[in-house]
Design a protein around this motif. Structure first.
Motif, PDB file in Angstrom:
ATOM      1  N   LEU A   1      12.875  38.554  56.895  1.00 51.35           N
ATOM      2  CA  LEU A   1      14.241  38.080  57.105  1.00 51.35           C
ATOM      3  C   LEU A   1      14.213  36.567  57.267  1.00 51.35           C
ATOM      4  O   LEU A   1      13.391  36.022  58.002  1.00 51.35           O
ATOM      5  CB  LEU A   1      14.853  38.727  58.357  1.00 51.35           C
ATOM      6  N   ARG A   2      15.160  35.915  56.597  1.00 48.51           N
ATOM      7  CA  ARG A   2      15.141  34.456  56.539  1.00 48.51           C
ATOM      8  C   ARG A   2      16.474  33.859  57.002  1.00 48.51           C
ATOM      9  O   ARG A   2      17.269  33.393  56.195  1.00 48.51           O
ATOM     10  CB  ARG A   2      14.852  33.993  55.104  1.00 48.51           C
ATOM     11  N   GLY A   3      16.733  33.920  58.296  1.00 49.30           N
ATOM     12  CA  GLY A   3      17.900  33.237  58.840  1.00 49.30           C
ATOM     13  C   GLY A   3      19.223  33.926  58.563  1.00 49.30           C
ATOM     14  O   GLY A   3      20.151  33.296  58.044  1.00 49.30           O
ATOM     15  N   LEU A   4      19.343  35.204  58.940  1.00 50.41           N
ATOM     16  CA  LEU A   4      20.579  35.945  58.697  1.00 50.41           C
ATOM     17  C   LEU A   4      21.665  35.534  59.687  1.00 50.41           C
ATOM     18  O   LEU A   4      21.417  35.369  60.883  1.00 50.41           O
ATOM     19  CB  LEU A   4      20.346  37.454  58.830  1.00 50.41           C
ATOM     20  N   ASP A   5      22.884  35.388  59.172  1.00 50.83           N
ATOM     21  CA  ASP A   5      24.057  35.102  59.989  1.00 50.83           C
ATOM     22  C   ASP A   5      25.171  36.056  59.594  1.00 50.83           C
ATOM     23  O   ASP A   5      25.609  36.055  58.436  1.00 50.83           O
ATOM     24  CB  ASP A   5      24.556  33.673  59.778  1.00 50.83           C
ATOM     25  N   PHE A   6      25.606  36.900  60.515  1.00 48.88           N
ATOM     26  CA  PHE A   6      26.766  37.760  60.269  1.00 48.88           C
ATOM     27  C   PHE A   6      27.266  38.312  61.595  1.00 48.88           C
ATOM     28  O   PHE A   6      26.560  38.271  62.613  1.00 48.88           O
ATOM     29  CB  PHE A   6      26.440  38.902  59.302  1.00 48.88           C
ATOM     30  N   GLN A   7      28.478  38.812  61.583  1.00 50.03           N
ATOM     31  CA  GLN A   7      29.036  39.438  62.776  1.00 50.03           C
ATOM     32  C   GLN A   7      30.075  40.467  62.354  1.00 50.03           C
ATOM     33  O   GLN A   7      30.653  40.378  61.263  1.00 50.03           O
ATOM     34  CB  GLN A   7      29.667  38.397  63.703  1.00 50.03           C
ATOM     35  N   PHE A   8      30.298  41.452  63.204  1.00 47.43           N
ATOM     36  CA  PHE A   8      31.360  42.418  62.953  1.00 47.43           C
ATOM     37  C   PHE A   8      31.856  42.953  64.282  1.00 47.43           C
ATOM     38  O   PHE A   8      31.144  42.919  65.294  1.00 47.43           O
ATOM     39  CB  PHE A   8      30.918  43.549  62.013  1.00 47.43           C
ATOM     40  N   GLY A   9      33.090  43.415  64.291  1.00 47.62           N
ATOM     41  CA  GLY A   9      33.747  43.724  65.551  1.00 47.62           C
ATOM     42  C   GLY A   9      34.092  45.183  65.744  1.00 47.62           C
ATOM     43  O   GLY A   9      33.804  46.044  64.901  1.00 47.62           O
ATOM     44  N   ALA A  10      34.742  45.459  66.856  1.00 54.37           N
ATOM     45  CA  ALA A  10      35.168  46.820  67.182  1.00 54.37           C
ATOM     46  C   ALA A  10      36.166  47.310  66.141  1.00 54.37           C
ATOM     47  O   ALA A  10      37.023  46.560  65.677  1.00 54.37           O
ATOM     48  CB  ALA A  10      35.799  46.844  68.571  1.00 54.37           C
ATOM     49  N   GLY A  11      36.025  48.581  65.768  1.00 50.74           N
ATOM     50  CA  GLY A  11      36.936  49.163  64.795  1.00 50.74           C
ATOM     51  C   GLY A  11      36.687  48.718  63.373  1.00 50.74           C
ATOM     52  O   GLY A  11      37.546  48.861  62.512  1.00 50.74           O
ATOM     53  N   GLU A  12      35.493  48.197  63.087  1.00 48.29           N
ATOM     54  CA  GLU A  12      35.163  47.741  61.735  1.00 48.29           C
ATOM     55  C   GLU A  12      34.028  48.574  61.153  1.00 48.29           C
ATOM     56  O   GLU A  12      33.077  48.917  61.856  1.00 48.29           O
ATOM     57  CB  GLU A  12      34.759  46.268  61.743  1.00 48.29           C
ATOM     58  N   ILE A  13      34.159  48.887  59.873  1.00 48.81           N
ATOM     59  CA  ILE A  13      33.080  49.534  59.130  1.00 48.81           C
ATOM     60  C   ILE A  13      32.442  48.452  58.267  1.00 48.81           C
ATOM     61  O   ILE A  13      33.066  47.929  57.346  1.00 48.81           O
ATOM     62  CB  ILE A  13      33.588  50.690  58.258  1.00 48.81           C
ATOM     63  N   PHE A  14      31.200  48.107  58.601  1.00 44.77           N
ATOM     64  CA  PHE A  14      30.510  47.000  57.950  1.00 44.77           C
ATOM     65  C   PHE A  14      29.415  47.563  57.060  1.00 44.77           C
ATOM     66  O   PHE A  14      28.469  48.196  57.539  1.00 44.77           O
ATOM     67  CB  PHE A  14      29.917  46.077  59.015  1.00 44.77           C
ATOM     68  N   GLY A  15      29.533  47.355  55.749  1.00 49.57           N
ATOM     69  CA  GLY A  15      28.554  47.872  54.802  1.00 49.57           C
ATOM     70  C   GLY A  15      27.442  46.874  54.543  1.00 49.57           C
ATOM     71  O   GLY A  15      27.692  45.678  54.356  1.00 49.57           O
ATOM     72  N   PHE A  16      26.216  47.367  54.539  1.00 47.87           N
ATOM     73  CA  PHE A  16      25.042  46.527  54.324  1.00 47.87           C
ATOM     74  C   PHE A  16      24.377  47.001  53.044  1.00 47.87           C
ATOM     75  O   PHE A  16      23.809  48.101  53.004  1.00 47.87           O
ATOM     76  CB  PHE A  16      24.112  46.653  55.530  1.00 47.87           C
ATOM     77  N   LEU A  17      24.433  46.201  51.992  1.00 47.26           N
ATOM     78  CA  LEU A  17      23.995  46.618  50.670  1.00 47.26           C
ATOM     79  C   LEU A  17      22.899  45.696  50.154  1.00 47.26           C
ATOM     80  O   LEU A  17      22.901  44.497  50.436  1.00 47.26           O
ATOM     81  CB  LEU A  17      25.171  46.588  49.686  1.00 47.26           C
ATOM     82  N   GLY A  18      21.989  46.273  49.384  1.00 44.31           N
ATOM     83  CA  GLY A  18      20.925  45.463  48.806  1.00 44.31           C
ATOM     84  C   GLY A  18      19.872  46.331  48.161  1.00 44.31           C
ATOM     85  O   GLY A  18      19.758  47.520  48.462  1.00 44.31           O
ATOM     86  N   PRO A  19      19.070  45.758  47.261  1.00 42.73           N
ATOM     87  CA  PRO A  19      18.003  46.533  46.600  1.00 42.73           C
ATOM     88  C   PRO A  19      16.882  46.857  47.569  1.00 42.73           C
ATOM     89  O   PRO A  19      16.799  46.294  48.668  1.00 42.73           O
ATOM     90  CB  PRO A  19      17.521  45.582  45.494  1.00 42.73           C
ATOM     91  N   SER A  20      16.016  47.774  47.175  1.00 43.35           N
ATOM     92  CA  SER A  20      14.853  48.114  47.999  1.00 43.35           C
ATOM     93  C   SER A  20      14.009  46.873  48.234  1.00 43.35           C
ATOM     94  O   SER A  20      13.770  46.074  47.329  1.00 43.35           O
ATOM     95  CB  SER A  20      14.011  49.189  47.303  1.00 43.35           C
TER      96      SER A  20
END
Length: 286
Positions: free
Chosen positions: A19-38
């Motif tokens: 992992l190289r410096g990830l920045d993200f956030q998500f809040g209550a009542g949110e469905i946050f999808g995390f997508l990417g290749p293997s």
């Protein structure tokens, strides 16, 4: 609910960081999808967020508190996790498994019988898990994640191996949890479920997040500003493309409207799979 800042992680013995410096956030009542290749770092990120991996740098704040400072038992009372490959006691029945896992919590728990009913497993509650199909195990796995009525749900491919009826059951429950104010972190390769239920999606590749936005916004931005119009004339179906900006002044299009021969109108949006390939540079592998 979760705020990640400059998250980095390198596995012991490895020279290159995963992992190289990830920045993200998500809040209550949110469905946050995390997508990417293997190999993109999705599982590593999820394992850090659920407290299974230590030794990261950067900040991971959950419920407003740095994850490192949580007592693991207290943290696991607040979250639910459903991995892609379920693990159960094979000689126990589905109901016995849920009752066993239920006994590990100190907080109020949901009724195992009601959870099994919600996913259509009532008739198989007394069946040993060793006799369960993959789809049945996935539904049971989903029930286990809901046992402690968690504030945050971590779901990895929750509809994998499910037929359309049972996939809809699971998606409906996820939507209901969102309506209750729960937060869902969803890791998936299924672009249909990401488009259907995620409020936002993050595309990850090479240990970095390349893009975060609402699925619909991504699809509109990634498509062409065209409208595909199908109309019927003399018993034959025709198709034409028109610029969206010119629909109101395009004489041919307005003539088709007046004639009432239009069969369908569709904008030329990109699919999430198109965007996935464009952003990550890799084909989608299910």
């Amino acid at each position: 609910m979760i705020e990640v800042r400059q998250l980095c992680f390198t596995y012991p013995g490895k020279r290159e960081p995963t992992l190289r410096g990830l920045d993200f956030q998500f809040g209550a009542g949110e469905i946050f999808g995390f997508l990417g290749p293997s190999g993109a770092g999705k599982s590593t990120t999820q394992n850090i967020l659920i407290g299974a991996l230590q030794g990261y740098s950067g900040s991971v704040a959950v419920f407003g508190q740095e994850l490192r400072t949580f007592k693991k038992r207290d943290y696991y009372e607040k979250i639910g996790v459903a991995f892609e490959f379920p693990s159960f006691y094979q000689r126990l029945t589905a109901l016995e498994n849920l009752k066993l896992f239920r006994s590990l919590y100190r907080c109020r728990t949901e009724s195992p019988e009601e959870l099994l009913a919600d996913v259509g497993l009532t008739d198989d509650a007394g069946t040993r898990v060793s006799r369960y199909s993959k789809g049945m195990k996935m539904r049971l796995n989903f029930c286990r994640a809901l046992l402690n009525d968690p504030d945050i749900l971590f779901l990895d491919e929750p509809t994998s191996g499910l037929d359309p009826v049972n996939a809809k059951r699971v998606k409906d429950i996820i939507k209901q949890k969102k309506a209750e104010g729960k937060t869902i972190f969803l890791t998936t390769h299924n672009m249909n479920i990401a488009e259907e239920i995620c409020d936002r999606v993050a595309f990850m590749a090479g240990g970095t997040i390349r893009l975060i936005d609402e699925p619909k916004a991504l699809m509109i931005r990634g498509g062409s500003k065209k409208a595909v119009v199908r109309y019927r004339r003399g018993g034959t179906l025709y198709s034409e493309e028109y610029d969206l900006a010119e629909l109101g002044t395009n004489g041919t299009f307005l003539s088709l409207l007046r004639e009432g021969t239009i069969e369908s109108i569709h904008t030329s949006e990109a699919t999430l799979e198109d965007i996935f390939i464009r952003v990550t540079g890799k084909e989608l592998i299910l």
